[in-house]
Every structure is written in C-alpha cells, then in structure tokens.
Scaffold this active site. Structure first.
Site, short mmCIF file in Angstrom:
data_model
loop_
_atom_site.label_atom_id
_atom_site.label_comp_id
_atom_site.label_asym_id
_atom_site.label_seq_id
_atom_site.Cartn_x
_atom_site.Cartn_y
_atom_site.Cartn_z
N ASN A 105 0.83 -1.21 0.00
CA ASN A 105 0.00 0.00 0.00
C ASN A 105 0.86 1.26 0.00
O ASN A 105 1.95 1.27 0.57
CB ASN A 105 -0.94 0.00 1.20
CG ASN A 105 -1.85 -1.20 1.19
OD1 ASN A 105 -1.99 -1.84 0.16
ND2 ASN A 105 -2.45 -1.52 2.31
N HIS A 122 5.75 -0.72 -2.75
CA HIS A 122 5.36 0.01 -3.96
C HIS A 122 5.45 1.52 -3.78
O HIS A 122 4.83 2.27 -4.53
CB HIS A 122 3.93 -0.39 -4.39
CG HIS A 122 3.84 -1.80 -4.87
ND1 HIS A 122 2.67 -2.53 -4.92
CD2 HIS A 122 4.80 -2.65 -5.35
CE1 HIS A 122 2.91 -3.75 -5.39
NE2 HIS A 122 4.19 -3.84 -5.66
N ALA A 235 -10.40 -7.46 7.71
CA ALA A 235 -9.20 -7.24 8.53
C ALA A 235 -9.55 -6.61 9.88
O ALA A 235 -9.00 -7.01 10.91
CB ALA A 235 -8.21 -6.36 7.77
#
Ligand code: OAD
Length: 251
Positions: A105, A122, A235
């Site tokens: 993320n 990333h 989550a």
C-alpha cells in the site's frame, strides 16, 4: 474449523512465534474508505491499470494520468485514517509480537497507526519528485491548477511509487526477501496475492519453514497452497478478535 477456533489457534501461534512479520495489501485499507484494485468496486474496474498505472503511458501523457488517476487517489488518501486492521497490527508490534510490515500500500496508514518498521514495497503517495532534476516535493507544495504539475526546472512531477513496468527498488526487494526468509510466522492481510514480486514473499517464508496465516474475506491463490490458515473475514474484525485473544492469553 470455525472462525473463532481459527482465531484462537492463530493467537497461540503468534504468541509462540519468535519472529513474526506481516505482508499487507489494499484490502486492509478498504475499511478506511480506500477501494481495492481488483474485484467488485475495485479501482481497476473503472480504469485500465495497464494504461493509467503504466510508466510508459505516464511518460507519454502525464497530464492524463494526473487527471484520471493521481488527483483522485490523492484526494482519497488525504481523508483516510487507520482502521481497526491497521491498529491491530500496531498493537501487535507494541506487544512485541510483530517485527516488520511489508506493505504493497502507498497510503502510509501503517505508520500513522504506529508501526515503526514498514517496508513500502510500492512506494508512498505522500512523496513526489521531479523526473528531470529529481528534486523531492511534498504533495501540499505541488500546484495542481495546471496538469501535469511541474517543478521549477520545468520537469514533470511524479509520485514516488512504483508504476507497472518499473522494478521494485532493489534495497526494498532484498530486505523483504531476507525478512521473508528469516521469519517464523507471516500474517498475510488483505492482498489478492497476484502481483509479483510481493505475492512471492509468503512462498519464500513458507519455504523457509514459517507458518503463513491469511486474513481475507475471500480465498486467494495462496489459500490451501502456501497458507496454513485462512481466517475468512474483514481485517478490522479479525485483527480486533486476534488482539483480544492475545490480551486474554497474556492476562
Ligand atoms: P487487490 O485489490 O488486488 O486485492 C485486495 C484484497 O483485499 C482482495 O483479496 C480482497 O478479497 C481483500 N479484501 C477486501 N476487503 C477486505 C477487508 N475489509 N479486509 C481484508 N481484506 C479485504 O490489492 P493488492 O493485493 O494490494 O500495485 O494489489 C496488489 C497490487 O496491485 C497493488 O499494490 C497495486 C495493484 O496494481 C501497483 O500499483 C504497482
């Protein structure tokens, strides 16, 4: 196995592990209001990633990529705050039960929740730089009245994140592989596990003897192959239940 039994088993394994790490993906930020990339309501349903998230297209038409993708992403990220999933991973670190998060993320929410060792595989959307002179810039300093935003030198400004067609910075890749090889437990939270090389980290962990626990409402390519346990759920709820069980084990 029932979800509560899986949570109790996972909590006991986490409590007993010597070196736990986590790999996270867009799913952990869904409850913060950031849509995932794939699946229903995903960003890639609306726009073609091989166009708008590809470096070749960004270099060819940066104004279009800023207009269609980057401006919208930035607005979304500006208002998002960590949710119970992020807070649960931060609590695990506080309890001494999680060393590192490897995240795909770019939203910075793990750090805002309190995790201190986060590998942003990333990149991060908070950081920008000029593609010509490489001067680093903060988003609030970038003028979006005319697109693409430009540096004082005239160069196009880009986010410090990885586009398709680019490689993962080698230092991040090497550190992630090392962490995956030396952990004895990997939590894999909210990733479809289809984008390489991030999706390969659980396989490396497994290959080196680690237990792999997935938290996801849906099975993934890792389920029943690499993962030892899939706790099927969101989550936020799963992390909250896991932390409650770990606190109970400690009391
Ligand atoms: P995806 O959008 O591919 O997958 C999101 C995953 O989160 C799916 O497996 C969902 O089932 C799961 N999910 C959805 N809601 C959830 C919730 N509340 N709690 C837990 N899980 C939930 O996102 P990533 O796997 O992160 O790369 O995608 C990997 C990469 O593909 C991204 O980093 C991005 C993208 O293209 C680049 O842009 C380079």
């Amino acid at each position: 196995m029932k979800t509560t039994d899986q949570i109790n088993t996972a909590a006991r394994k986490i409590a007993a592990a010597r070196h736990s790490v986590a790999l996270t993906g867009a799913g952990i930020s869904v409850e913060s209001g950031i849509p995932p990339f794939r699946g229903k309501g995903g960003l890639w349903e609306k726009i073609d990633p091989m166009k708008y998230a590809h470096i070749q297209y960004f270099l060819a038409d940066p104004a279009d990529v800023w207009r269609v993708l980057l401006k919208e992403m930035k607005t979304l990220l500006k208002t998002a705050t960590p949710n119970a999933g992020h807070m649960g991973l931060a609590r695990l670190e506080q309890m001494g039960l999680l060393k590192t998060i490897i995240t795909q993320n770019i939203d910075g929410l793990h750090q805002r929740a309190g995790n201190t060792d986060v590998i942003e595989f990333h990149g991060n959307f908070a950081d920008y730089y000029c593609i010509d002179c490489r001067l680093r810039q903060k988003f609030d300093d970038i003028d979006l009245r005319s697109l693409p935003p430009r540096c004082a030198c005239g160069g196009v400004i880009r986010p410090d994140c990885v586009f398709f067609g680019e490689t993962i910075p080698v230092n991040l890749l090497l550190r992630s592989r090392e962490i995956a090889s030396c952990c004895d437990l990997m939590l894999v939270v909210g990733t479809s596990a289809v984008v390489q090389p991030a999706a390969f980290m659980p396989a490396i962990a497994k290959d080196h003897g680690a237990l792999v626990i997935e938290i996801n409402p849906e099975p993934t390519p890792l389920t029943h192959t690499v993962s030892d346990i899939l706790i099927q759920g969101k989550a936020g709820a799963v992390m909250t239940a896991l932390i409650a069980e770990l606190e109970r084990l400690r009391s």
